[in-house]
Design a protein around this motif. Structure first.
Motif, mmCIF file in Angstrom:
data_model
loop_
_atom_site.group_PDB
_atom_site.id
_atom_site.type_symbol
_atom_site.label_atom_id
_atom_site.label_comp_id
_atom_site.label_asym_id
_atom_site.label_seq_id
_atom_site.Cartn_x
_atom_site.Cartn_y
_atom_site.Cartn_z
ATOM 1 N N LYS A 80 6.906 -5.105 46.476
ATOM 2 C CA LYS A 80 7.753 -4.240 45.413
ATOM 3 C C LYS A 80 8.115 -5.310 44.159
ATOM 4 N N GLU A 81 7.993 -4.757 43.186
ATOM 5 C CA GLU A 81 8.496 -5.268 41.929
ATOM 6 C C GLU A 81 10.065 -5.182 41.843
ATOM 7 N N VAL A 82 10.414 -6.426 41.465
ATOM 8 C CA VAL A 82 12.148 -6.523 41.535
ATOM 9 C C VAL A 82 12.601 -7.118 40.164
ATOM 10 N N THR A 83 13.678 -7.152 39.656
ATOM 11 C CA THR A 83 14.171 -7.841 38.498
ATOM 12 C C THR A 83 15.649 -8.573 39.175
ATOM 13 N N ILE A 138 7.613 -9.262 45.011
ATOM 14 C CA ILE A 138 7.728 -9.887 46.457
ATOM 15 C C ILE A 138 6.511 -9.816 47.171
ATOM 16 N N THR A 139 6.362 -11.297 47.673
ATOM 17 C CA THR A 139 5.077 -11.159 48.381
ATOM 18 C C THR A 139 5.328 -11.529 50.271
ATOM 19 N N GLY A 140 6.630 -11.879 50.370
ATOM 20 C CA GLY A 140 6.973 -12.303 51.508
ATOM 21 C C GLY A 140 8.125 -13.168 51.547
ATOM 22 N N ARG A 147 9.525 -14.925 48.434
ATOM 23 C CA ARG A 147 8.263 -15.553 47.471
ATOM 24 C C ARG A 147 8.249 -14.404 46.696
ATOM 25 N N MET A 148 8.117 -14.973 44.978
ATOM 26 C CA MET A 148 7.629 -13.866 44.311
ATOM 27 C C MET A 148 6.362 -14.342 43.402
#
Length: 270
Positions: A80-83, A138-140, A147-148
């Motif tokens: 998911k893309e987050v800011t 987010i990758t995990g 981690r992003m």
């Protein structure tokens, strides 16, 4: 003559009151209809994943959660893309961002919340008191740090959202505080749950002072492992092999392990 005029005034005034009441009722009905339409719109816009979403607040220890449902909710932020609005961990008053940074919730904090990798080299200087808005995917997580990847700086010392009830399906338009997203991301950690799934296998590790047994439960349809349960005692593997369906285990959620949800202090329920 005066009585006639007075009578006419009373009649006109009465009709005015009736007209106002009708208009008020009409407006009220219109508002209610609009509210109902908004509720329907919100419900129809929800994706199947959002409708099936569960949170720790939904847990009833006496009602086992299908392992796939727990897995999907536990890993719901992945990809998911987050800011986030955050501070950059540094040991001076200012530092240069090059290719990767560690993000913290308050200036000078020891605890790292996010590890962020940039696609391009930035060579941009920020101050330790700068509230930096960073967008990434987010990758995990690793050692509790989120981690992003593909990160980029959106702004510095700009407006942000203080929303704490965050969902990957409905995020505020403004950057969210890094600490708030961190807390929601790890909300399952430490929660006691009961899960139900298909018995896949038991892994036994013999140590010098004890034996560790982990049961893997899988999705009954796909056969993919979803939850790994570290048992408090050695299970009856022969029984499990003969009764693989609808195995129920109770335990405490830990961090992910080998791409699965890890449960600790597990016991067989049925």
């Amino acid at each position: 003559m005066k009585k006639s005029i007075l009578y006419l005034l009373v009649v006109v005034f009465s009709f005015s009151i009736i007209a106002c009441n009708n208009e008020s009722n009409s407006n009220s009905d219109s508002d209610n209809q609009n509210n109902q339409e908004n509720i329907v719109d919100e419900q129809t816009e929800m994706s199947p994943e959002e409708l099936a979403r569960i949170t720790p607040a939904d847990v009833d220890i006496n009602k086992p959660i299908p392992v796939t449902d727990l897995y999907n909710s536990f890993f719901e932020w992945k990809d998911k893309e987050v800011t986030v609005a955050c501070y950059v961990k540094m040991y001076m008053d200012s530092d240069e961002i090059i290719a990767s940074i560690d993000l913290i919730g308050e200036p000078g904090s020891y605890d790292i919340l996010f590890e962020c990798d940039f696609t391009d080299t930035l060579n941009q200087t920020v101050n330790k008191d700068d509230l930096v808005a960073i967008k990434g995917t987010i990758t995990g997580s690793s050692f509790s740090r989120i981690r992003m990847k593909d990160c980029e700086i959106i702004g510095i010392n700009e407006e942000y959202s203080e929303e704490t009830e965050l969902s990957p399906y409905r995020m505020p338009k403004e950057p969210v505080l890094a600490q708030n997203l961190f807390d929601v991301f790890h909300a399952w950690i430490g929660v006691e749950v009961s899960v139900i799934g298909y018995y896949n296998s038991t892994t036994t590790s013999t140590l010098s002072d004890n034996v560790i047994c982990r049961i893997d439960l899988a999705d009954p349809e796909s056969g993919k492992k979803k939850v790994g349960c570290t048992m408090v005692s050695e299970p009856d593997n022969d029984y499990l092999k003969d009764n693989r369906n609808d195995v129920v285990i109770k335990g405490i959620v830990e961090e992910e392990s080998f791409g699965k949800v890890a449960l600790d202090q597990c016991v067989m329920v049925e």
